[in-house]
Design a protein around this motif. Sequence first.
Motif, PDB file in Angstrom:
ATOM      1  N   PHE A  36       0.710  -1.322   0.017  1.00  0.00           N
ATOM      2  CA  PHE A  36      -0.024   0.098  -0.189  1.00  0.00           C
ATOM      3  C   PHE A  36       0.893   1.369  -0.014  1.00  0.00           C
ATOM      4  CE2 PHE A  36      -2.377  -3.039   1.917  1.00  0.00           C
ATOM      5  CZ  PHE A  36      -3.619  -3.196   1.334  1.00  0.00           C
ATOM      6  N   SER A  37       2.200   1.237  -0.528  1.00  0.00           N
ATOM      7  CA  SER A  37       2.996   2.376  -0.748  1.00  0.00           C
ATOM      8  C   SER A  37       3.434   2.390  -2.084  1.00  0.00           C
ATOM      9  CB  SER A  37       4.166   2.292   0.329  1.00  0.00           C
ATOM     10  OG  SER A  37       4.979   1.254  -0.154  1.00  0.00           O
ATOM     11  N   GLU A  38       3.218   3.856  -2.715  1.00  0.00           N
ATOM     12  CA  GLU A  38       3.798   4.152  -3.897  1.00  0.00           C
ATOM     13  C   GLU A  38       5.004   3.721  -4.274  1.00  0.00           C
ATOM     14  OE1 GLU A  38       2.738   8.011  -5.123  1.00  0.00           O
ATOM     15  OE2 GLU A  38       0.644   7.546  -5.114  1.00  0.00           O
ATOM     16  N   SER A  56      -1.483   5.254  -4.722  1.00  0.00           N
ATOM     17  CA  SER A  56      -2.123   5.292  -3.354  1.00  0.00           C
ATOM     18  C   SER A  56      -3.317   5.986  -3.467  1.00  0.00           C
ATOM     19  CB  SER A  56      -1.076   6.116  -2.355  1.00  0.00           C
ATOM     20  OG  SER A  56      -0.795   7.381  -2.840  1.00  0.00           O
ATOM     21  N   GLU A  59      -5.737   3.692  -4.878  1.00  0.00           N
ATOM     22  CA  GLU A  59      -5.489   2.374  -4.172  1.00  0.00           C
ATOM     23  C   GLU A  59      -5.448   1.254  -5.020  1.00  0.00           C
ATOM     24  OE1 GLU A  59      -8.411   2.308  -1.247  1.00  0.00           O
ATOM     25  OE2 GLU A  59      -7.375   3.551   0.181  1.00  0.00           O
TER      26      GLU A  59
END
Length: 205
Positions: A36-38, A56, A59
């Motif tokens: 869940f992190s760019e 992000s 999502e």
Amino acid sequence: MIRWDDVIGGTVYLKYPDNLEIPENVIQQIQISHNFSESYIITEEKDWNSVSFYNSDKEMVIVLVLDRYDEGNDYLIVLEEFNKELNKYDDEKRLKEQLERIFQFSLNVFRTRDEVIAKLSNEVAQLKMKVYDLEKKFETVIESNHLKVKSKIMFLLAINEELSLNEIQTQVNTSKQWLETVLDTLIKNKIVEYDHEHERYFLNF
């Protein structure tokens, strides 16, 4: 494109072409890897090769599936274009149309690149063959008994960047004294130069 589902985990939201198959374990692996992190991630497995990016804001994970021997870094710019389109459109149909457009464009670009590389590789191979043929012809001429010592030396230095006295002597059938005399003459006439530090002869051109 992969998005998160609280029940089943990563799931394919949108794909092109429609018959593209992504193994379930790969979907989960890519989703978990981004955490869940760019970030950009290149995934290389035995039967899988892809580059992906996590957006992000939406999502979602954008995944570009590559051929086995493709370099993921070469396709980051394509992935960036996909990401821009994802930020522009919320409508699934419009988004898929744009993804298809970019996919086809990038496919043509890389196909052209591969064709150019293949053509250049073929030309290089042909040049290497010509060089090899010339070297063999030079060797045949050098090994004949019809050339003077001076000519043999120049032929040898033409197909070799540089040679020592011993290397020349092994290929020119004459005395060391006469060989040195001929080499001195070639140096005086500025046809051949001598590197005193490394004790090597080479053509002056």
